[in-house]
Motif scaffolding. Structure first.
Motif, mmCIF file in Angstrom:
data_model
loop_
_atom_site.group_PDB
_atom_site.id
_atom_site.type_symbol
_atom_site.label_atom_id
_atom_site.label_comp_id
_atom_site.label_asym_id
_atom_site.label_seq_id
_atom_site.Cartn_x
_atom_site.Cartn_y
_atom_site.Cartn_z
ATOM 1 N N LEU A 18 0.834 -1.208 0.000
ATOM 2 C CA LEU A 18 0.000 0.000 0.000
ATOM 3 C C LEU A 18 0.863 1.250 0.000
ATOM 4 O O LEU A 18 0.654 2.173 -0.803
ATOM 5 N N ARG A 19 1.863 1.278 0.880
ATOM 6 C CA ARG A 19 2.749 2.437 0.959
ATOM 7 C C ARG A 19 3.537 2.612 -0.344
ATOM 8 O O ARG A 19 3.741 3.742 -0.806
ATOM 9 N N ASP A 20 3.984 1.498 -0.932
ATOM 10 C CA ASP A 20 4.749 1.566 -2.190
ATOM 11 C C ASP A 20 3.897 2.144 -3.318
ATOM 12 O O ASP A 20 4.383 2.947 -4.124
ATOM 13 N N GLU A 21 2.624 1.733 -3.391
ATOM 14 C CA GLU A 21 1.730 2.251 -4.439
ATOM 15 C C GLU A 21 1.480 3.745 -4.252
ATOM 16 O O GLU A 21 1.526 4.512 -5.214
ATOM 17 N N ILE A 22 1.215 4.149 -3.012
ATOM 18 C CA ILE A 22 0.939 5.568 -2.739
ATOM 19 C C ILE A 22 2.159 6.419 -3.080
ATOM 20 O O ILE A 22 2.030 7.531 -3.610
ATOM 21 N N SER A 23 3.363 5.891 -2.813
ATOM 22 C CA SER A 23 4.597 6.658 -3.061
ATOM 23 C C SER A 23 4.856 6.877 -4.551
ATOM 24 O O SER A 23 5.692 7.699 -4.922
ATOM 25 N N VAL A 37 -3.783 6.299 6.880
ATOM 26 C CA VAL A 37 -4.089 4.868 6.729
ATOM 27 C C VAL A 37 -4.420 4.239 8.081
ATOM 28 O O VAL A 37 -5.358 3.436 8.189
ATOM 29 N N LEU A 38 -3.693 4.626 9.132
ATOM 30 C CA LEU A 38 -3.986 4.095 10.471
ATOM 31 C C LEU A 38 -5.398 4.464 10.909
ATOM 32 O O LEU A 38 -6.116 3.647 11.484
ATOM 33 N N SER A 39 -5.814 5.695 10.622
ATOM 34 C CA SER A 39 -7.172 6.111 11.020
ATOM 35 C C SER A 39 -8.218 5.292 10.270
ATOM 36 O O SER A 39 -9.259 4.929 10.829
ATOM 37 N N ILE A 40 -7.948 4.961 9.014
ATOM 38 C CA ILE A 40 -8.864 4.125 8.228
ATOM 39 C C ILE A 40 -8.940 2.723 8.837
ATOM 40 O O ILE A 40 -10.019 2.158 8.996
ATOM 41 N N PHE A 41 -7.785 2.167 9.202
ATOM 42 C CA PHE A 41 -7.757 0.832 9.810
ATOM 43 C C PHE A 41 -8.444 0.815 11.177
ATOM 44 O O PHE A 41 -8.897 -0.233 11.624
ATOM 45 N N GLU A 65 -8.018 5.422 -4.253
ATOM 46 C CA GLU A 65 -7.832 4.613 -5.463
ATOM 47 C C GLU A 65 -7.069 3.325 -5.160
ATOM 48 O O GLU A 65 -7.437 2.239 -5.616
ATOM 49 N N VAL A 66 -6.022 3.421 -4.365
ATOM 50 C CA VAL A 66 -5.213 2.249 -4.016
ATOM 51 C C VAL A 66 -6.016 1.277 -3.153
ATOM 52 O O VAL A 66 -5.845 0.058 -3.243
ATOM 53 N N LEU A 67 -6.914 1.820 -2.343
ATOM 54 C CA LEU A 67 -7.753 0.973 -1.491
ATOM 55 C C LEU A 67 -8.991 0.448 -2.213
ATOM 56 O O LEU A 67 -9.779 -0.300 -1.645
ATOM 57 N N GLY A 68 -9.183 0.857 -3.456
ATOM 58 C CA GLY A 68 -10.336 0.389 -4.221
ATOM 59 C C GLY A 68 -11.658 0.872 -3.665
ATOM 60 O O GLY A 68 -12.665 0.158 -3.689
ATOM 61 N N THR A 194 5.544 17.811 -14.037
ATOM 62 C CA THR A 194 5.613 18.736 -15.178
ATOM 63 C C THR A 194 5.859 18.006 -16.493
ATOM 64 O O THR A 194 6.065 18.649 -17.528
ATOM 65 N N GLY A 195 5.851 16.684 -16.460
ATOM 66 C CA GLY A 195 5.937 15.894 -17.688
ATOM 67 C C GLY A 195 4.587 15.267 -17.987
ATOM 68 O O GLY A 195 3.571 15.602 -17.379
ATOM 69 N N ASP A 196 4.567 14.328 -18.942
ATOM 70 C CA ASP A 196 3.291 13.708 -19.300
ATOM 71 C C ASP A 196 3.181 12.265 -18.789
ATOM 72 O O ASP A 196 2.301 11.517 -19.204
ATOM 73 N N ASP A 197 4.091 11.868 -17.913
ATOM 74 C CA ASP A 197 4.023 10.530 -17.317
ATOM 75 C C ASP A 197 2.980 10.514 -16.199
ATOM 76 O O ASP A 197 3.008 11.375 -15.311
ATOM 77 N N LYS A 198 2.099 9.535 -16.252
ATOM 78 C CA LYS A 198 1.104 9.389 -15.184
ATOM 79 C C LYS A 198 1.184 7.961 -14.650
ATOM 80 O O LYS A 198 0.928 7.009 -15.391
ATOM 81 N N PRO A 199 1.579 7.812 -13.388
ATOM 82 C CA PRO A 199 1.736 6.451 -12.845
ATOM 83 C C PRO A 199 0.411 5.704 -12.768
ATOM 84 O O PRO A 199 -0.640 6.307 -12.492
ATOM 85 N N GLU A 200 0.458 4.436 -13.060
ATOM 86 C CA GLU A 200 -0.732 3.592 -12.947
ATOM 87 C C GLU A 200 -0.753 2.954 -11.565
ATOM 88 O O GLU A 200 0.207 2.307 -11.161
ATOM 89 N N LEU A 201 -1.854 3.149 -10.869
ATOM 90 C CA LEU A 201 -1.975 2.625 -9.509
ATOM 91 C C LEU A 201 -2.741 1.314 -9.509
ATOM 92 O O LEU A 201 -3.711 1.144 -10.244
ATOM 93 N N LYS A 202 -2.295 0.385 -8.682
ATOM 94 C CA LYS A 202 -2.985 -0.896 -8.523
ATOM 95 C C LYS A 202 -3.804 -0.872 -7.243
ATOM 96 O O LYS A 202 -3.418 -0.245 -6.263
ATOM 97 N N HIS A 203 -4.917 -1.598 -7.257
ATOM 98 C CA HIS A 203 -5.706 -1.767 -6.032
ATOM 99 C C HIS A 203 -4.991 -2.772 -5.137
ATOM 100 O O HIS A 203 -4.735 -3.901 -5.546
ATOM 101 N N VAL A 204 -4.683 -2.353 -3.933
ATOM 102 C CA VAL A 204 -4.001 -3.244 -2.989
ATOM 103 C C VAL A 204 -5.011 -3.929 -2.073
ATOM 104 O O VAL A 204 -4.885 -5.100 -1.745
ATOM 105 N N LEU A 205 -6.035 -3.196 -1.673
ATOM 106 C CA LEU A 205 -7.072 -3.745 -0.801
ATOM 107 C C LEU A 205 -8.433 -3.393 -1.388
ATOM 108 O O LEU A 205 -8.543 -2.532 -2.255
ATOM 109 N N ASN A 206 -9.474 -4.062 -0.893
ATOM 110 C CA ASN A 206 -10.840 -3.686 -1.265
ATOM 111 C C ASN A 206 -11.650 -3.418 0.002
ATOM 112 O O ASN A 206 -11.137 -3.565 1.126
ATOM 113 N N ALA A 207 -12.908 -3.037 -0.166
ATOM 114 C CA ALA A 207 -13.745 -2.648 0.975
ATOM 115 C C ALA A 207 -13.855 -3.763 2.019
ATOM 116 O O ALA A 207 -13.729 -3.516 3.223
#
Length: 325
Positions: A18-23, A37-41, A65-68, A194-207
């Motif tokens: 989760l932390r790696d995706e957010i970073s 994230v702790l408050s969510i948990f 987004e990462v948490l789905g 300032t470039g046109d690269d947009k990282p793609e995020l994966k869902h790590v967890l769901n509801a």
């Protein structure tokens, strides 16, 4: 118990992912991300305090987004009405009233600049936070699960604002300070945005997985000594407590209530579990004390005159509570 141990081991792995995706999107701000994230948990809500332009909205959006989870942003303004948040009844084609849900019906709700709207509208949001339901025309509507409110405030510009009363601030588990990035982090942010690269995020967890983690955190065992330490810290913030240290009586006008004790224990459980510990100790309580107590203590004029911050006072209280027998 063995299942819970395995679940905590798995949580550590998921938390790192989760932390790696957010970073990929959020540069730095490790402590801020950790506390959100702790408050969510812990099934809690958070108040993010920081000047504009520090990516508070982007942070919340990225986490959702990462948490789905579904995400909704509400920009609070002086003319915002409660119905703009919770929804309203409208007459449909068949001449029947139908409830149209407002933006609050999402898993993660970003309440942007919550102090910009009058108390009547603030209270509509705070009711949903506390009860996890809203009432309209006598009907009660349950919020989606999981449900979190992450509110933001600008600490500088206070003209035309409606500060949250202490009783309402108490409903937030954490008061999270979002600070400026370091020079190296800011260079990285500018290069990445300032470039046109947009990282793609994966869902790590769901509801469902998040609700399972919330249940797991509740089951984490905690010793009586750690619970008593948490309660002692909260109790020592109260100037009318005869056992409170002299500096609390000198510098604080008001202290934290029992909800602070509950959150100190819950926060310590989550902090310990995400670091692979099967039970929290005093250090885990200390790690979450400042964001939990920061908005629950009220400094007096003497503290203001001497330039003492909430962090200074909380550190002294935590140290003093650790020395008590």
């Amino acid at each position: 118990m063995s299942q819970d141990i395995q679940a905590i081991d798995h949580l550590v792995v998921q938390y790192k992912k989760l932390r790696d995706e957010i970073s990929k999107v959020i540069v730095g701000q490790e402590e801020v991300v950790d506390q959100v994230v702790l408050s969510i948990f812990c099934k809690g809500h958070s108040l993010l305090v920081g000047v504009p332009g520090l990516a508070k909205t982007l942070l919340v959006n990225t986490i959702s987004e990462v948490l789905g989870l579904s995400f909704s942003r509400i920009q609070f303004t002086p003319d915002l009405m409660p119905s703009d948040i919770i929804g309203a009844e409208v007459l449909d084609e068949s001449r029947h009233f139908k409830f149209i849900r407002g933006p609050i019906f999402a898993n993660i709700v970003l309440a942007d600049e919550i102090n910009r709207t009058p108390p009547k509208t603030q209270s509509a949001l705070l009711e949903a936070m506390q009860e996890r339901s809203v009432t309209s025309s006598g009907q009660t509507f349950k919020m989606e699960s999981p449900f979190f409110v992450l509110a933001t405030q600008n600490p500088i510009e206070q003209e035309g604002t409606y500060p949250l009363p202490e009783a309402q601030l108490d409903r937030f588990m954490f008061n999270i300070h979002v600070d400026y990035p370091s020079f190296a982090e800011e260079v990285q942010i500018v290069k990445g945005t300032t470039g046109d690269d947009k990282p793609e995020l994966k869902h790590v967890l769901n509801a469902q997985q998040i609700m399972d983690i919330q249940s797991l955190i509740r089951r984490v065992p905690v010793s009586d000594q750690v619970t008593e330490y948490a309660v002692r810290i909260a109790s020592n913030t109260r100037p009318n407590n005869p056992d409170a240290p002299a500096f609390v009586k000198d510098y604080l006008g008001w202290g934290a209530g029992p909800r602070a004790s509950q959150y100190l224990v819950l926060g310590a459980k989550a902090y310990a579990a995400t670091r692979g510990k099967y039970a929290p100790d005093r250090e885990d309580v200390r790690a979450v004390a400042e964001p939990i107590l920061r908005h629950r203590i009220v400094k007096n004029y003497k503290a203001e005159a001497e330039g003492l911050t909430e962090a200074d006072i909380i550190k002294k209280i935590v140290d003093f509570s650790g020395e008590m027998k």
